[in-house]
Design a protein around this motif. Structure first.
Motif, PDB file in Angstrom:
ATOM      1  N   TYR A 155     104.786  27.396  35.584  1.00 21.49           N
ATOM      2  CA  TYR A 155     104.810  26.099  34.918  1.00 21.49           C
ATOM      3  C   TYR A 155     105.882  26.117  33.838  1.00 21.49           C
ATOM      4  N   GLU A 183     100.761  14.518  33.210  1.00 22.85           N
ATOM      5  CA  GLU A 183     101.150  15.684  34.004  1.00 22.85           C
ATOM      6  C   GLU A 183     100.729  16.990  33.334  1.00 22.85           C
ATOM      7  N   THR A 184     100.949  17.123  32.021  1.00 21.09           N
ATOM      8  CA  THR A 184     100.573  18.368  31.353  1.00 21.09           C
ATOM      9  C   THR A 184      99.054  18.548  31.317  1.00 21.09           C
ATOM     10  N   LYS A 222      97.101  17.621  33.771  1.00 19.08           N
ATOM     11  CA  LYS A 222      96.796  18.122  35.117  1.00 19.08           C
ATOM     12  C   LYS A 222      97.045  19.622  35.203  1.00 19.08           C
TER      13      LYS A 222
END
Length: 232
Positions: A23, A181-182, A184
């Motif tokens: 990530y 998104e972060t 998730k």
């Protein structure tokens, strides 16, 4: 002669290591590349075309700035597999076995909290309040549309027997919630922690290593720049 039930250690198949999920911040990577390109362009121009002390000052600034920009933009990453969470921050690399991780928290920053109480910030997964606001707005719009659809289904249900409302409601219930998104990514990491936190292969000690490959060049650049400014 050995049988299949009694294989020698050399003949046993090698178990592949767990593959990491990686990530990183796309905006950090893009911003880092642009800033580094600008620094190198201006620095090389001053280095080769400058006069007097300018080339030396340009060299000192480049030696100082390039490692720091790399540390805060290109370097941060989070690696996760079934055994541990490895956090590569600007100046440290932290390896956290899942068994030593208490929880993952999200507030104004994303953090990993060890069982000892020590907090480690996840630089590679920055919190975007704007993305959270957009996700919240999308959830609110979806809820409003679902409410209007349910009301419409109830009205038509009074005439056609009520089948429309239940069908529409079932379709809406199957929709996944909208998340930033972060958030998730943090959900994925929490899922790995929940599934492997008690496993034998996920136990061990927390290790922390300083990133001397970043610190030493930056310190050398800072010392050279200080000497040039003092003696100037």
């Amino acid at each position: 002669m050995t049988t299949p039930d009694h294989q020698t250690p050399a003949s046993r198949p090698v178990v592949p290591a767990a593959r990491d999920r990686i990530y990183r911040s796309p905006m950090g990577l893009v911003g880092g590349v642009l800033v580094l390109a600008l620094v190198v362009w201006l620095g090389c121009d001053a280095l080769f075309r400058g006069h007097g002390r300018v080339p030396w000052l340009a060299l000192a600034v480049m030696i100082l700035v390039v490692p720091l920009v790399t540390a805060f933009t290109l370097r941060p990453a989070v690696f996760a597999n079934q055994e541990r969470l490895r956090v590569r921050n600007p100046f440290r690399v932290i390896v956290l076995p899942w068994g030593e991780l208490a929880t993952l928290r999200s507030g104004y920053s994303n953090e990993a909290l060890a069982t000892s109480g020590t907090k480690f910030q996840l630089w590679a997964i920055p919190v975007s309040l704007r993305a959270r606001k957009r996700a919240a707005n999308k959830r609110a719009k979806a809820a409003a549309q679902a409410a209007r659809g349910a009301q419409g289904g109830n009205r038509f249900g009074g005439v056609f027997g009520g089948g429309g409302a239940s069908a529409f409601g079932a379709a809406e219930a199957g929709d996944a919630p909208v998340r930033a998104e972060t958030d998730k990514i943090m959900d994925d990491l929490r899922d790995l922690h929940e599934r492997h936190g008690e496993a034998e292969h996920a136990q061990g000690e927390i290790t922390i290593r300083w990133s001397y490959e970043i610190l030493i060049p930056a310190l050398a650049g800072a010392v050279l720049l200080a000497v040039l400014l003092i003696t100037g």
